[in-house]
Design an enzyme around this catalytic site. Structure first.
Site, mmCIF file in Angstrom:
data_model
loop_
_atom_site.group_PDB
_atom_site.id
_atom_site.type_symbol
_atom_site.label_atom_id
_atom_site.label_comp_id
_atom_site.label_asym_id
_atom_site.label_seq_id
_atom_site.Cartn_x
_atom_site.Cartn_y
_atom_site.Cartn_z
ATOM 1 N N ASP A 113 0.676 -1.223 0.005
ATOM 2 C CA ASP A 113 -0.043 0.046 0.080
ATOM 3 C C ASP A 113 0.830 1.236 -0.068
ATOM 4 O OD1 ASP A 113 -2.370 1.540 0.328
ATOM 5 O OD2 ASP A 113 -1.530 1.836 2.588
ATOM 6 N N ASP B 275 -1.602 -0.402 5.846
ATOM 7 C CA ASP B 275 -1.827 0.385 7.251
ATOM 8 C C ASP B 275 -3.159 0.749 7.391
ATOM 9 O OD1 ASP B 275 -1.842 2.477 5.476
ATOM 10 O OD2 ASP B 275 -1.076 3.908 6.857
ATOM 11 N N ASP C 135 -7.736 -1.136 3.826
ATOM 12 C CA ASP C 135 -6.759 -2.439 3.381
ATOM 13 C C ASP C 135 -7.164 -3.691 4.210
ATOM 14 O OD1 ASP C 135 -5.024 -0.917 1.925
ATOM 15 O OD2 ASP C 135 -3.814 -0.197 3.801
#
Lengths: 886, 60
Positions: free
Chosen positions: A526, A746, A750
């Protein structure tokens, strides 16, 4: 503070000072309280309010521990987004709340509250002193590891809202602890496991008593009456051990047989069943071998191994608990008469009007009716830029209202909100994930087949000599072949590895993670917060220094996040606080002599306008500046034009600064890339990982970041990914590619992807929900722990394989003895602990030293950690493009 | 050697009583939270001045 002041009965000097008119209050260098005049010294040394603070400060200073003050001052600023004193917690007194979360104990009520910010022994002390802080509270017991306090109080004397305010005033923001049933189920399971171990341990210890006596009898002879007593005692103990704690293995084996999967419980159960049956038959017959001592120790050791492993693992139910915590548990509803009331979230209905103040989380999906603000929706979208919010616009529960109060018409609540659907998505993704078949379990299938073939061969081979001895030898073989060491190898190694990793700041939820990560596959990263720092910073500046100072002064009045980032970054060279705030009073020091004079500030949605030192200054998005300068059509100078183009290329948010009708400076803001991102990406690739980038940010930002970090063209870079998109991409890759799919992220956005991926890794600073959904939580900043984790899993698997080989060697030796007819219970009893000890010794050798050891293992691996700063978060970040241009 | 007829049951009886105590302790929640009590131990001595019965409110 001198003792004489106290004995004289006069108020301590500190108490009298706040009212004393002093132009500049001096604060204690240790505790921050105002220093009373009597304690001040003339020199410019640190000042203290009392002798105690002075002593403590000198101790800290002499030990070289000044960092304490920085840490102490740094922490609350990050954590406390909402001022806890601002809230009434009135919803805690609502009957619906009491019914759901509280239970009566005589005249008292009991309730569990989850607290944020519980860290250390002092927290336990402070929270358990609650009965003194809030009269009427009878008891407060904190479960430190989970941050859950169990309260008992007298509702006649104090309402729960008062207690909640008391906790908040101590700095621990309370919320109701949900998922009590899951926690209880988990606790009961652990208790049952402990009881089983206790029974198995008692049986194993006591089975040794008759066994040792009987082994003595082998050499010296024994009275048949005594011998039969010992045999019957052995049998009684052995049957208890097999039937109660040993039943775990029979159940496991039965489940594995029904689903036709390989499982280590099958050979264990086989050996227990045959050994137990043979032992009972031989005891009844009065002749032949009994193996109850070995079997009971076997049950005990295997249960201990499994307990060590599960104790390290966390319960899956925590995921949903953390997601529930995303939405506030109360809302400020507007009544028809215009007054507001705090209602619990369950009481909120579609159509209600709620007020959300600056800094508060939006309680439900809805539409803005009045007010203008900006929304931080990164929790849902991963987009790090704040979204302007105006009347008529839709907003989602769980997002953060940044700078002004808005009124929202509720459209849907609870599970129907976007965040509620996300919760269900995470739950489903976690359920769907197929469990991995562990290496030991894959071996187990072959193992059973081999043992049965060998036992049959032994039976046939000895049949011609004597059918009775043939049966005895075959039974002995089946028992000695029980994979005790094999069953211990995985749990022990995994428990050791998880413990070692935890000490290095890598928290691993389950042992299968290590097995999955030991082969390289695809790792999807990410962007926000993982590869970058996750906050807005000034990354580019072109313009004269005095404009910079004026811009900082003007932006100090802005509440917009972009403006705040700009003000912080621009003012860094000046004295930021005093100069930038003209309302604080007359200038006191020479740095402030030139403090710009700011007047006529007007805040707009995409910019700010005001007079600074007599000049009209405009700061904002290019379209904002163009709107104001339309009459004069000030042309952009060449240098600024180029720098604006450079910012656009790097996908930075561009801000123009105009003074008196001319654009004089260009600033570029963005999310700074972590210094260790590029080396980490290279190191991962060296280890054979394929990479990918999944971001909720705009595709141009995602692509620009990927290019700067050094992603290759064939590696997927996906921007504007919603939580659902991320989940689909993970599922697509899991179907399309071999090898493990690892998601590193994080944010809450996600969470579903983390739960669905073979391994989900949450990085430090992430949202609680993503931590709970992930299999691994990295407690250190940066990407270096990911490399360490990959190295650790390779080593753990190597250690497990070593253990398996060792235990199979013991088994082979035992089986050969049994097939040859040389095995007796004494040899079995000696071999078993030796093989277990071997495995124990091998398992404890899993190690994780980042640089020193890895060089011995693999040449590429040694480079990677060495290139990274050991503590990436602390290291200076030398990336040249990150520094503002002069 | 006939003492074994007494010694063996006594040994097993001792083990059984220890086991029962352990099971009782487990069911009473003594092993549920192993993290907080070591921390609580650090400051328990100062808590004595406010014994629980002092803080119990009058019934009613």
């Amino acid at each position: 503070m001198p003792a004489s002041t106290l004995t004289a009965g006069s108020p301590p000097p500190r108490a009298s000072t706040p009212s004393a008119p002093h132009s500049a209050a001096i604060h204690c260098a240790h505790c921050g309280l105002t220093v009373p005049p009597g304690q001040r010294t003339a020199d410019d040394q640190p000042q203290f309010c009392c002798a105690g603070c002075r002593a403590i400060h000198h101790v800290i200073h002499d030990c070289g521990l000044e960092a304490y003050y920085h840490l102490r001052d740094a922490q609350p600023g990050e954590a406390a987004r909402i001022d806890p004193h601002d809230r009434s917690y009135a919803e805690f007194d609502n009957p619906a709340f009491s019914q759901r979360y509280c239970r009566a104990e005589g005249p008292l009520l009991r309730c569990e509250l989850a607290l944020s910010g519980v860290h250390c022994a002092a927290c336990v002390w402070l929270i358990e002193r609650l009965p003194r802080v809030v009269p009427g509270v009878i008891e407060a017991r904190l479960e430190w590891a989970r941050g859950i306090v169990s309260l008992s109080w007298d509702p006649q004397r104090v309402p729960l809202s008062r207690i909640a305010r008391g906790l908040a005033s101590l700095g621990y923001e309370p919320r109701p602890a949900r998922g009590g049933a899951d926690r209880e189920a988990h606790r009961d399971m652990e208790r049952r496991q402990l009881v089983r171990i206790a029974v198995a341990g008692a049986c194993a210890g006591n089975a040794m008593l008759p066994a040792v006596a009987m082994y003595g009898g082998l050499f010296s002879g024994m009275d048949p009456v005594h011998e039969s007593l010992l045999r019957w005692a052995s049998m009684a103990i052995g049957v208890v051990a097999l039937a109660w704690p040993g039943a775990t293995f029979f159940r496991g084996a039965w489940a594995a047989l029904r689903t036709r999967t390989g499982h280590l419980d099958v050979p264990i159960a086989l050996a227990l069943l045959i050994g137990g049956t043979a032992g009972v038959v031989n005891t009844l017959r009065g002749i032949g071998e009994i193996y109850f001592d070995s079997l009971t120790v076997l049950v005990f050791l295997l249960l201990v191994g499994r307990f060590l492993q599960t104790r390290r693992q966390r319960s899956a139910s925590e995921t949903l608990e953390a997601l529930f915590a995303l939405t506030p548990h109360s809302a400020r509803r507007l009544r028809a008469d215009g007054a507001t009331e705090d209602v619990p979230l369950d009481g909120l209905l579609p159509g209600d009007l709620v007020e959300v103040r600056a800094g508060e989380t939006i309680p439900a999906d809805g539409r803005i009716v009045s007010g203008e603000s900006a929304i931080d929706a990164s929790i849902l979208t991963g987009e790090s830029r704040p979204v302007p919010a105006i009347a008529g616009q839709g907003v989602h529960a769980g997002t953060l209202n940044l700078h002004a109060a808005v009124r929202i018409e509720v459209l849907c609540t609870g599970e129907e909100t976007r965040v509620g659907r996300l919760t269900q998505l995470v739950a489903r993704a976690a359920q769907r994930r197929a469990p991995i078949v562990l290496l030991a379990d894959r071996i187990a299938g072959w193992f059973v087949a081999a043992v049965i073939v060998l036992a049959a061969a032994t039976l046939l081979g000895w049949w011609s000599v004597s059918p009775v001895r043939a049966a005895d030898h075959a039974v002995a073989l089946l028992i000695i072949a029980c994979p005790c060491a094999l069953g211990l190898a995985t749990p022990l190694t995994v428990a050791v590895a998880i413990g070692r990793a935890a000490r290095r700041g890598i928290l691993i939820k389950g042992g299968d993670v290590l097995e999955r990560l030991s082969r390289p596959g695809r790792m999807l990263l990410d962007k926000t917060g993982t590869l970058t720092h996750g906050r807005f910073e000034l990354l580019h500046w072109t313009g004269p220094d005095d404009s910079r100072r004026r811009a900082a002064a003007l932006e100090a009045h802005s509440a917009h996040p972009v403006g705040r980032a700009l003000a912080e970054a621009l003012a860094e060279n000046d004295d930021p606080l005093e100069c930038a705030n003209p309302g604080a009073g007359p200038p006191q020091s020479r740095t402030c002599a030139a403090a710009p004079d700011v007047t006529c500030v007007e805040q707009h949605a995409d910019g700010i306008r005001g007079r600074v030192d007599g000049r009209e200054v405009l700061i904002g998005a290019p379209r904002f500046i163009r709107r104001w300068l339309s009459e004069s059509e000030a042309p952009l100078p060449d240098a600024l034009h180029r720098s604006a183009a450079a910012c656009a290329e790097r996908a930075l948010t561009t801000v123009w600064i105009a003074e008196d009708g001319c654009v004089v400076a260009v600033a570029g803001l963005g999310d700074r890339i972590r210094a260790d991102a590029a080396p980490a990406v290279r190191a991962l690739r060296d280890r054979g990982w394929r990479l990918g980038l999944l971001s909720g940010d705009h595709p141009s930002v995602a692509t620009a970041t990927a290019a700067q970090i050094g992603f290759r063209a064939d590696e997927p870079v996906i921007g504007s990914a919603s939580p659902e998109d991320k989940l689909h991409e993970i599922e697509r890759l899991m179907a399309a590619e071999r090898g493990p799919i690892v998601m590193v992220g994080d944010g809450v956005n996600d969470a579903a992807a983390l739960a669905a991926a073979h391994v989900g890794v949450a990085v430090r600073g992430g949202a609680e929900a993503s931590l709970a959904a992930a299999d691994v939580y990295l407690n250190r900043a940066g990407l270096e722990p990911i490399l360490e984790m990959s190295e650790l899993s390779v080593r753990t698997m190597r250690s497990i394989r070593r253990c398996l080989v060792a235990s199979l060697a013991y088994n082979l030796f035992g089986v050969s003895l049994a097939a040859a007819g040389w095995l007796n219970p004494l040899i079995a009893a000696i071999m078993m602990p030796i093989s277990s000890l071997t495995v124990l010794a091998l398992a404890s050798r899993v190690n994780l030293h980042p640089v020193a050891d890895s060089s011995a293992v693999s040449p590429q691996a040694s480079e990677a950690p060495a290139m990274l700063p050991v503590h990436a978060g602390r290291a200076p970040e030398p990336s040249p493009e990150a520094l503002p241009c002069p | 050697m006939s003492v074994i007829f007494i010694a063996l049951p006594v040994a097993i009886g001792l083990a059984l009583s220890a086991l029962l105590v352990f099971i009782w302790a487990t069911r009473a929640g003594q092993f549920d939270d192993l993290d907080t009590p070591p921390l609580r131990m650090l400051h328990d001595a100062t808590a004595r001045d406010a014994a629980p019965h002092d803080r119990t409110p009058p019934a009613g």
